[in-house]
Design a protein around this motif. Structure first.
Motif, PDB file in Angstrom:
ATOM      1  N   ARG A   1       5.320 -36.278 -84.146  1.00 26.04           N
ATOM      2  CA  ARG A   1       5.942 -36.335 -82.815  1.00 26.04           C
ATOM      3  C   ARG A   1       6.028 -34.933 -82.231  1.00 26.04           C
ATOM      4  O   ARG A   1       6.322 -33.963 -82.927  1.00 26.04           O
ATOM      5  CB  ARG A   1       7.328 -36.959 -82.912  1.00 26.04           C
ATOM      6  CG  ARG A   1       8.119 -36.955 -81.624  1.00 26.04           C
ATOM      7  CD  ARG A   1       9.365 -37.810 -81.723  1.00 26.04           C
ATOM      8  NE  ARG A   1       9.020 -39.236 -81.775  1.00 26.04           N
ATOM      9  CZ  ARG A   1       9.921 -40.203 -81.686  1.00 26.04           C
ATOM     10  NH1 ARG A   1      11.204 -39.922 -81.561  1.00 26.04           N
ATOM     11  NH2 ARG A   1       9.533 -41.467 -81.717  1.00 26.04           N
TER      12      ARG A   1
ATOM     13  N   SER B   1      -2.329 -48.176 -74.459  1.00 23.16           N
ATOM     14  CA  SER B   1      -1.484 -46.991 -74.586  1.00 23.16           C
ATOM     15  C   SER B   1      -1.896 -45.935 -73.574  1.00 23.16           C
ATOM     16  O   SER B   1      -3.032 -45.932 -73.070  1.00 23.16           O
ATOM     17  CB  SER B   1      -1.569 -46.426 -76.001  1.00 23.16           C
ATOM     18  OG  SER B   1      -2.907 -45.997 -76.292  1.00 23.16           O
TER      19      SER B   1
ATOM     20  N   ASP C   1       5.158 -42.104 -75.854  1.00 24.03           N
ATOM     21  CA  ASP C   1       5.996 -43.002 -76.648  1.00 24.03           C
ATOM     22  C   ASP C   1       6.642 -44.082 -75.778  1.00 24.03           C
ATOM     23  O   ASP C   1       7.162 -43.815 -74.701  1.00 24.03           O
ATOM     24  CB  ASP C   1       7.098 -42.192 -77.351  1.00 24.03           C
ATOM     25  CG  ASP C   1       7.969 -43.047 -78.245  1.00 24.03           C
ATOM     26  OD1 ASP C   1       7.419 -43.775 -79.078  1.00 24.03           O
ATOM     27  OD2 ASP C   1       9.206 -42.984 -78.095  1.00 24.03           O
ATOM     28  N   GLY C   2       6.562 -45.335 -76.273  1.00 17.61           N
ATOM     29  CA  GLY C   2       7.314 -46.421 -75.653  1.00 17.61           C
ATOM     30  C   GLY C   2       6.643 -47.139 -74.509  1.00 17.61           C
ATOM     31  O   GLY C   2       7.265 -48.005 -73.881  1.00 17.61           O
ATOM     32  N   VAL C   3       5.383 -46.825 -74.208  1.00 20.18           N
ATOM     33  CA  VAL C   3       4.706 -47.453 -73.067  1.00 20.18           C
ATOM     34  C   VAL C   3       3.362 -48.021 -73.511  1.00 20.18           C
ATOM     35  O   VAL C   3       2.570 -47.314 -74.140  1.00 20.18           O
ATOM     36  CB  VAL C   3       4.489 -46.454 -71.915  1.00 20.18           C
ATOM     37  CG1 VAL C   3       3.760 -47.123 -70.756  1.00 20.18           C
ATOM     38  CG2 VAL C   3       5.810 -45.877 -71.450  1.00 20.18           C
TER      39      VAL C   3
ATOM     40  N   ALA D   1       8.512 -51.529 -69.504  1.00 19.74           N
ATOM     41  CA  ALA D   1       9.019 -50.454 -70.369  1.00 19.74           C
ATOM     42  C   ALA D   1       9.931 -49.556 -69.539  1.00 19.74           C
ATOM     43  O   ALA D   1      10.011 -49.682 -68.313  1.00 19.74           O
ATOM     44  CB  ALA D   1       7.870 -49.641 -70.965  1.00 19.74           C
ATOM     45  N   ARG D   2      10.597 -48.679 -70.223  1.00 15.85           N
ATOM     46  CA  ARG D   2      11.440 -47.685 -69.554  1.00 15.85           C
ATOM     47  C   ARG D   2      11.272 -46.345 -70.281  1.00 15.85           C
ATOM     48  O   ARG D   2      11.550 -46.238 -71.482  1.00 15.85           O
ATOM     49  CB  ARG D   2      12.901 -48.109 -69.543  1.00 15.85           C
ATOM     50  CG  ARG D   2      13.797 -47.195 -68.712  1.00 15.85           C
ATOM     51  CD  ARG D   2      15.197 -47.756 -68.611  1.00 15.85           C
ATOM     52  NE  ARG D   2      15.245 -48.970 -67.837  1.00 15.85           N
ATOM     53  CZ  ARG D   2      15.359 -49.016 -66.510  1.00 15.85           C
ATOM     54  NH1 ARG D   2      15.397 -47.887 -65.818  1.00 15.85           N
ATOM     55  NH2 ARG D   2      15.417 -50.170 -65.879  1.00 15.85           N
ATOM     56  N   LEU D   3      10.794 -45.372 -69.537  1.00 12.06           N
ATOM     57  CA  LEU D   3      10.594 -44.045 -70.107  1.00 12.06           C
ATOM     58  C   LEU D   3      11.932 -43.377 -70.376  1.00 12.06           C
ATOM     59  O   LEU D   3      12.852 -43.445 -69.554  1.00 12.06           O
ATOM     60  CB  LEU D   3       9.789 -43.165 -69.149  1.00 12.06           C
ATOM     61  CG  LEU D   3       8.266 -43.299 -69.153  1.00 12.06           C
ATOM     62  CD1 LEU D   3       7.674 -42.358 -68.118  1.00 12.06           C
ATOM     63  CD2 LEU D   3       7.696 -42.990 -70.521  1.00 12.06           C
ATOM     64  N   ARG D   4      12.033 -42.730 -71.518  1.00 11.36           N
ATOM     65  CA  ARG D   4      13.179 -41.883 -71.811  1.00 11.36           C
ATOM     66  C   ARG D   4      12.678 -40.464 -72.074  1.00 11.36           C
ATOM     67  O   ARG D   4      11.603 -40.266 -72.642  1.00 11.36           O
ATOM     68  CB  ARG D   4      13.956 -42.428 -73.013  1.00 11.36           C
ATOM     69  CG  ARG D   4      14.643 -43.744 -72.726  1.00 11.36           C
ATOM     70  CD  ARG D   4      15.709 -44.051 -73.773  1.00 11.36           C
ATOM     71  NE  ARG D   4      15.157 -44.204 -75.103  1.00 11.36           N
ATOM     72  CZ  ARG D   4      15.902 -44.339 -76.212  1.00 11.36           C
ATOM     73  NH1 ARG D   4      17.223 -44.300 -76.123  1.00 11.36           N
ATOM     74  NH2 ARG D   4      15.322 -44.492 -77.389  1.00 11.36           N
TER      75      ARG D   4
ATOM     76  N   GLU E   1      18.322 -41.111 -70.186  1.00 13.74           N
ATOM     77  CA  GLU E   1      17.750 -42.016 -69.199  1.00 13.74           C
ATOM     78  C   GLU E   1      17.517 -41.240 -67.910  1.00 13.74           C
ATOM     79  O   GLU E   1      18.452 -40.654 -67.355  1.00 13.74           O
ATOM     80  CB  GLU E   1      18.698 -43.184 -68.930  1.00 13.74           C
ATOM     81  CG  GLU E   1      19.017 -44.036 -70.155  1.00 13.74           C
ATOM     82  CD  GLU E   1      17.849 -44.940 -70.530  1.00 13.74           C
ATOM     83  OE1 GLU E   1      16.920 -45.077 -69.702  1.00 13.74           O
ATOM     84  OE2 GLU E   1      17.872 -45.506 -71.639  1.00 13.74           O
TER      85      GLU E   1
END
Length: 237
Positions: A88, A103, A113-115, A145-148, A179
């Motif tokens: 990471r 991705s 990450d996360g999408v 999704a929600r980007l952090r 957030e």
């Protein structure tokens, strides 16, 4: 002689850092670096200077409109979280492209990450609060999704792992995910990229200043060498 020689070494380090900044001035999300120097003293006697290390300068770069359909930028502090081969890292470069598996990856293969974009997505957008929404043939504005974003207590202590990648250290502290869009938090700018925060004009002035300081220290080394030569000749006489 040692004081002047250490000054030459310090200015050489400064020149190398500024040259690296200039070489990456057009790279999206690149953060310029600076060196930290300290005096070397023996009581009241100055013995020169030493380099304590270099650190990134995380001043905000200008946000500019881009042509990439998946480009995003951070307005404010923070980093995108990216992964590759189980590792990471963190970056300010939001220049991503969609892969066959859905991705989003940058040019070096690091995955956001996360999408993951579904294959039936006809349009994709990211809101200021990090919400990732798509349009398909059957529905519109579906959140997938929600980007952090990651923030650090001391980001300047992070270790560079590439032109725009950073990894945390003990001094930088651990990542805290936030957030986007909340009060006082950074926000996401979709269809934008953050330019490098390197000023070409300031960098050129730094190079000229370092060159003059290097030349002055070189004259100090020459003067010390001449004094030693004279002293040696006197001793022989």
């Amino acid at each position: 002689m040692y004081a002047a020689a250490s000054g030459m070494a310090a200015q050489q380090t400064q020149l190398e850092i500024v040259a690296d900044n200039l070489a990456n001035a057009e790279v999206a999300g690149f953060k310029g670096a600076a060196a930290t120097f300290a005096d070397v003293r023996a009581g009241e006697i100055g013995l020169g200077t030493t380099t304590l290390g270099r650190h990134a300068l995380f001043a905000q770069g200008k946000l500019v409109k881009s042509s990439g359909p998946f480009d995003v930028a951070i307005d404010g502090p923070g980093f995108f979280v990216v992964e590759r081969d189980g590792h990471r890292a963190y970056t300010r470069n939001g220049e991503f492209a969609r892969e066959p598996d859905g991705s989003l990856r940058n040019s070096a293969g690091w995955r956001l990450d996360g999408v993951r974009i579904p294959g039936d997505a006809l349009a994709v957008r990211v809101e200021r609060d990090g919400r990732v929404a798509i349009d398909t043939a059957h529905d519109r504005d579906r959140t997938i999704a929600r980007l952090r974003l990651a923030t650090f207590p001391a980001p300047e202590a992070m270790r560079p792992a590439g032109a725009t990648l950073f990894v945390p250290t003990d001094a930088s502290g651990r990542a805290r995910l936030v957030e986007p869009g909340a009060h006082g938090a950074p926000s996401i700018a979709f269809g934008m990229l953050e330019r490098s925060n390197v000023s070409i004009v300031e960098s050129v002035m730094q190079i000229l200043s370092a060159q003059r300081a290097y030349e002055a220290n070189a004259k100090g080394v020459q003067a010390a060498d001449e004094m030693l030569r004279i002293a040696n000749n006197l001793h022989r006489g």
